[in-house]
Design an enzyme around this catalytic site. Structure first.
Site, PDB file in Angstrom:
ATOM      1  N   HIS A   1      -7.021  -5.827   2.278  1.00 56.80           N
ATOM      2  CA  HIS A   1      -5.878  -5.261   2.994  1.00 56.80           C
ATOM      3  C   HIS A   1      -5.329  -6.295   3.960  1.00 56.80           C
ATOM      4  O   HIS A   1      -6.099  -6.988   4.644  1.00 56.80           O
ATOM      5  CB  HIS A   1      -6.311  -4.066   3.862  1.00 56.80           C
TER       6      HIS A   1
ATOM      7  N   ASP B   1       0.850  -1.192   0.000  1.00 53.38           N
ATOM      8  CA  ASP B   1       0.000   0.000   0.000  1.00 53.38           C
ATOM      9  C   ASP B   1       0.890   1.247   0.000  1.00 53.38           C
ATOM     10  O   ASP B   1       1.870   1.334   0.737  1.00 53.38           O
ATOM     11  CB  ASP B   1      -0.922   0.002   1.232  1.00 53.38           C
ATOM     12  N   ILE B   2       0.524   2.209  -0.832  1.00 48.03           N
ATOM     13  CA  ILE B   2       1.338   3.417  -0.988  1.00 48.03           C
ATOM     14  C   ILE B   2       1.292   4.307   0.258  1.00 48.03           C
ATOM     15  O   ILE B   2       2.199   5.104   0.488  1.00 48.03           O
ATOM     16  CB  ILE B   2       0.873   4.172  -2.265  1.00 48.03           C
TER      17      ILE B   2
ATOM     18  N   HIS C   1     -10.294  -5.433  -3.298  1.00 48.89           N
ATOM     19  CA  HIS C   1      -8.952  -5.553  -2.708  1.00 48.89           C
ATOM     20  C   HIS C   1      -9.075  -5.894  -1.240  1.00 48.89           C
ATOM     21  O   HIS C   1      -9.959  -5.397  -0.538  1.00 48.89           O
ATOM     22  CB  HIS C   1      -8.130  -4.279  -2.900  1.00 48.89           C
TER      23      HIS C   1
ATOM     24  N   GLU D   1     -11.896   3.742  -1.242  1.00 50.73           N
ATOM     25  CA  GLU D   1     -11.463   4.699  -2.280  1.00 50.73           C
ATOM     26  C   GLU D   1     -11.418   4.062  -3.659  1.00 50.73           C
ATOM     27  O   GLU D   1     -11.595   4.756  -4.659  1.00 50.73           O
ATOM     28  CB  GLU D   1     -10.044   5.193  -1.964  1.00 50.73           C
ATOM     29  N   VAL D   2     -11.126   2.779  -3.725  1.00 54.92           N
ATOM     30  CA  VAL D   2     -10.880   2.126  -5.014  1.00 54.92           C
ATOM     31  C   VAL D   2     -11.935   1.047  -5.243  1.00 54.92           C
ATOM     32  O   VAL D   2     -12.161   0.192  -4.381  1.00 54.92           O
ATOM     33  CB  VAL D   2      -9.461   1.501  -5.047  1.00 54.92           C
TER      34      VAL D   2
ATOM     35  N   ASN E   1     -12.788  -2.941   2.886  1.00 54.51           N
ATOM     36  CA  ASN E   1     -13.577  -1.731   3.114  1.00 54.51           C
ATOM     37  C   ASN E   1     -14.707  -1.693   2.099  1.00 54.51           C
ATOM     38  O   ASN E   1     -14.500  -1.970   0.917  1.00 54.51           O
ATOM     39  CB  ASN E   1     -12.702  -0.477   2.964  1.00 54.51           C
TER      40      ASN E   1
HETATM   41  P1  AMP Z   1      -9.686   1.398   0.247  1.00 58.21           P
HETATM   42  O1  AMP Z   1      -9.784   2.596   1.125  1.00 58.21           O
HETATM   43  O2  AMP Z   1     -10.098   0.133   0.929  1.00 58.21           O
HETATM   44  O3  AMP Z   1     -10.365   1.591  -1.094  1.00 58.21           O
HETATM   45  O4  AMP Z   1      -8.143   1.196  -0.020  1.00 58.21           O
HETATM   46  C1  AMP Z   1      -7.452   1.668  -1.128  1.00 58.21           C
HETATM   47  C2  AMP Z   1      -5.995   1.624  -0.748  1.00 58.21           C
HETATM   48  O5  AMP Z   1      -5.223   1.709  -1.936  1.00 58.21           O
HETATM   49  C3  AMP Z   1      -5.550   2.776   0.161  1.00 58.21           C
HETATM   50  O6  AMP Z   1      -5.015   2.241   1.379  1.00 58.21           O
HETATM   51  C4  AMP Z   1      -4.485   3.502  -0.669  1.00 58.21           C
HETATM   52  O7  AMP Z   1      -3.395   3.964   0.113  1.00 58.21           O
HETATM   53  C5  AMP Z   1      -4.052   2.425  -1.653  1.00 58.21           C
HETATM   54  N1  AMP Z   1      -3.541   2.906  -2.924  1.00 58.21           N
HETATM   55  C6  AMP Z   1      -4.108   3.815  -3.747  1.00 58.21           C
HETATM   56  N2  AMP Z   1      -3.360   3.989  -4.848  1.00 58.21           N
HETATM   57  C7  AMP Z   1      -2.295   3.164  -4.711  1.00 58.21           C
HETATM   58  C8  AMP Z   1      -1.144   2.884  -5.522  1.00 58.21           C
HETATM   59  N3  AMP Z   1      -0.945   3.495  -6.695  1.00 58.21           N
HETATM   60  N4  AMP Z   1      -0.247   1.985  -5.071  1.00 58.21           N
HETATM   61  C9  AMP Z   1      -0.431   1.370  -3.881  1.00 58.21           C
HETATM   62  N5  AMP Z   1      -1.499   1.576  -3.088  1.00 58.21           N
HETATM   63  C10 AMP Z   1      -2.405   2.470  -3.490  1.00 58.21           C
END
Ligand code: AMP
Ligand code: ZN
Length: 112
Positions: free
Chosen positions: A101, A29-30, A99, A94-95, A86
């Site tokens: 975690h 995770d970034i 995914h 966010e995505v 999430n």
């Molecule tokens: P969520 O809040 O469950 O949607 O988690 C999305 C996660 O993706 C967050 O913890 C971000 O920090 C991570 N994230 C977003 N963009 C990237 C990226 N380019 N590389 C690695 N992690 C990312």
């Protein structure tokens, strides 16, 4: 397709990939929220948990087993780790690509 995790899976954008097989990519995770913070994604686009169907059962089960395998092979399994999906706004999702975690590396507090 404007999905950032599809782009990571296709290597169109860089990420720190730590494991990969025919079905999944595992990367750091970034913005890590623990000393170890990994994300497990299927290579094919799937939506978040609230969009899953019965036909996705096997892939989602294998995603969880992949997390278990990586936890074991990276030596964190014994101390423990947390797996999180999430879902939606209140969880801070966010995505929109499924995914999982994995958080580890210190005693974790339950958030909220
Ligand atoms: P969520 O809040 O469950 O949607 O988690 C999305 C996660 O993706 C967050 O913890 C971000 O920090 C991570 N994230 C977003 N963009 C990237 C990226 N380019 N590389 C690695 N992690 C990312
Ligand atoms: Zn995607």
């Amino acid at each position: 397709m404007e999905c950032i995790f599809c782009k990571i899976a296709n290597k169109e954008i860089f990420s720190e990939i730590i494991a990969e097989d025919e079905a999944f990519v595992v990367f750091k995770d970034i913005k890590p929220k623990a000393p170890v913070h990994l994300l497990f994604i299927p290579k094919t686009h799937l939506g978040p948990v609230n969009t899953l169907r019965l036909k996705d059962t096997e892939l989602v089960g294998r995603l969880i087993l992949k997390a278990k395998e990586v936890a074991q092979s990276s030596g964190i399994s014994e101390d423990g780790y947390r797996l999180i999906f999430n879902i939606g706004r209140d969880a801070g999702m966010e995505v929109e690509h499924l995914h999982l975690h994995l958080l580890a590396g210190k005693p974790l507090k339950l958030v909220n």
